[in-house]
Scaffold this active site. Sequence first.
Site, PDB file in Angstrom:
ATOM      1  CG  HIS A  77      -2.035  -1.063   1.070  1.00 22.99           C
ATOM      2  ND1 HIS A  77      -1.999  -2.265   1.746  1.00 22.99           N
ATOM      3  CD2 HIS A  77      -3.147  -1.091   0.307  1.00 22.99           C
ATOM      4  CE1 HIS A  77      -3.064  -2.979   1.413  1.00 22.99           C
ATOM      5  NE2 HIS A  77      -3.778  -2.291   0.550  1.00 22.99           N
ATOM      6  CD  GLU A 111      -7.586  -3.891   0.783  1.00 26.94           C
ATOM      7  OE1 GLU A 111      -6.517  -4.212   0.217  1.00 26.94           O
ATOM      8  OE2 GLU A 111      -8.671  -3.811   0.174  1.00 26.94           O
ATOM      9  CG  ASP A 125     -20.125   0.777 -11.167  1.00 21.37           C
ATOM     10  OD1 ASP A 125     -18.894   0.956 -11.293  1.00 21.37           O
ATOM     11  OD2 ASP A 125     -20.788   0.114 -11.983  1.00 21.37           O
ATOM     12  CG  ASP A 150      -5.749  -1.009  -4.143  1.00 24.34           C
ATOM     13  OD1 ASP A 150      -5.377  -2.059  -4.710  1.00 24.34           O
ATOM     14  OD2 ASP A 150      -5.789  -0.885  -2.907  1.00 24.34           O
TER      15      ASP A 150
END
Length: 624
Positions: A314, A338, A402, A432
Amino acid sequence: SVSEGKHVPLTLYTSKMFPSAGSATSNTVQIDRSSSSSASQLESKISDLDSFSQSQNVSYQQQPIESSFEIEEKEGEESEDNSHDSDSELHLPAGQHLLVDIKNVDPEFLNSEQRLATAMVELITESQLTLLSYHCHSLVPIGVSCAGVLLESHVAFHTWPLQGVIVMDLFTCGSGKLIPILPLVEKIFGVPAEGEDSEDPIMLWSHKLRGFREGFVPDYDPSRNPLDSDTGRFITGRHQEDVKVPILSASTTFQTVDVYDLIDPATRNVQKFHKSLEDDNSYESLHSEHFGLNRVLLLDGVIQSTLFGDAPYHESIVHPAMITHPNPKRVAIIGGGEGATLREILKHNTVEQAVMIEIDEGVVSLSKDYLPEWQDCSSIAHHEGRDAWCFNDTRADARFEDAMAYFTDNFSPNKDDNDGHNESPYEVIVMDCLDPNDKVEFAEFLYTSDTYIQSLHNALADDGILVVQVGASPKIHQAADETGGFVNRSEMMKKLNQYGFESIHIYDESHSGFFASWSTLLAFKDAATRDRWYRSPSEIELDLSRRILPTKEGKSSLRYFDGATMKSYQTPGKFFETVYCLQEEQPQECIDMSYVSTSSAYNPVHERHAIHKPIKSVLAHSSA
């Protein structure tokens, strides 16, 4: 008993015994599964075996056992039971194979044919499988071997009582899950030895898909089966992990979510791990973070992030672009459910708004519970407006929608500017999400849609930078991206140049925890912005000290990225150049390495051989 909805066809039973001096006793039980059969008849047959075993002076003592782990399935989430739902599935040439080894098991249990047979029947019954017959041998001088024939296939095991070891395998046809029964296997067969000095049972296991599905199972899509992806290849299919604990198996509206804790013996020592849990002032206990479990997140069976690779991955996709841009105030994240990409962006004191556009709110919620480190902003929580949970930072703006629709609706070249809703541009956009080689339709759209890529260009400020994780780095002997498994990556690079990005750069990071080096692409809307990309390590370090929010102790909140790391990203690896030059129409610069390309598109040959020439001077030279 036979599970409701199951039908046991007429079966023929054949058994033949071979005399052997190595076998002390032999017992065979055929279970009547006809309509007149009942649970009481099954119990009677086991009782007969019990009487026979007692006549052989075999002691029996049932011991309650607790499982050392359990797999959590979130309430309200979809899950399958372990039963095999369709009789037709049993006739397909495909199955699942569960292999289990347990050590430190009670020797008396391992040498008791009767107790082991009872344990086998209990396992099969609790697993909602159907036992047709079983056969057990007590061996000379010690040990037991058993095999059970199932309607679904078979179960078998062998014991070494003196060593406290049992190895077993369970093979089933059909779609019923086997991994969820692992706690049951450990509970039933992991009987601890008696005595103060005895160690707790340790279980190793692996799970493999067997046979053939494509072409036999109707509408089978391997990309929708997690066990046919990274989960099977790198997690469940490997038998050498000293610790492999399923933590979570859940489904959101959009995808499956699995979390595992692992110890890979190639990089960690299980004895050191156990010592780190003790309170004995040993080096291991004082530095337990170096000996702990690696937590792995998988979405639809594809590894997304690991605890040990969290910072390298990251930080490598966020900070190179962020520190290259002179003043990133508004930043967008596409995906990143996440939370770790958001965490890194919030460490920059220039950021005024970080918009995370993630379609799956369920992943964010599950990550908060099971991957707390990924959303932990406690290192900068003492600054005004910050919070220990990254999503509570006043600059964080999580939008669960979206991302492709968001950008095409707001930044498409066909957008009506008079619709009354205009989004401000971004200095940096970090994509990502899915890998370019993922075999799902949406991945192809993300990397090849003309409208979407043009919208990304329009969404950036004039000096903006687009960051895209583009999957595993190429191998030096693989085919060109355009003809191999990364055709989507190749298409995206071409379209980025086509729709106005003036300079494209690619680099890789080898410590991301993905069993391969990982590539990140940077696309500069204005070539002049890339001048800052080639600054020296000391210049980068100085800029980081001014930009990155420090910890409460005054230290950097970065764990991996620094000036020296940035230096390693500035020049693409030889493998990028090699694969680039394998294109069907070989670029001129690959034929003559001294040739300076007039194109500003992705060009690792130019970057490797004219690395320190500012891109704008190359463009000026080519126009002259």
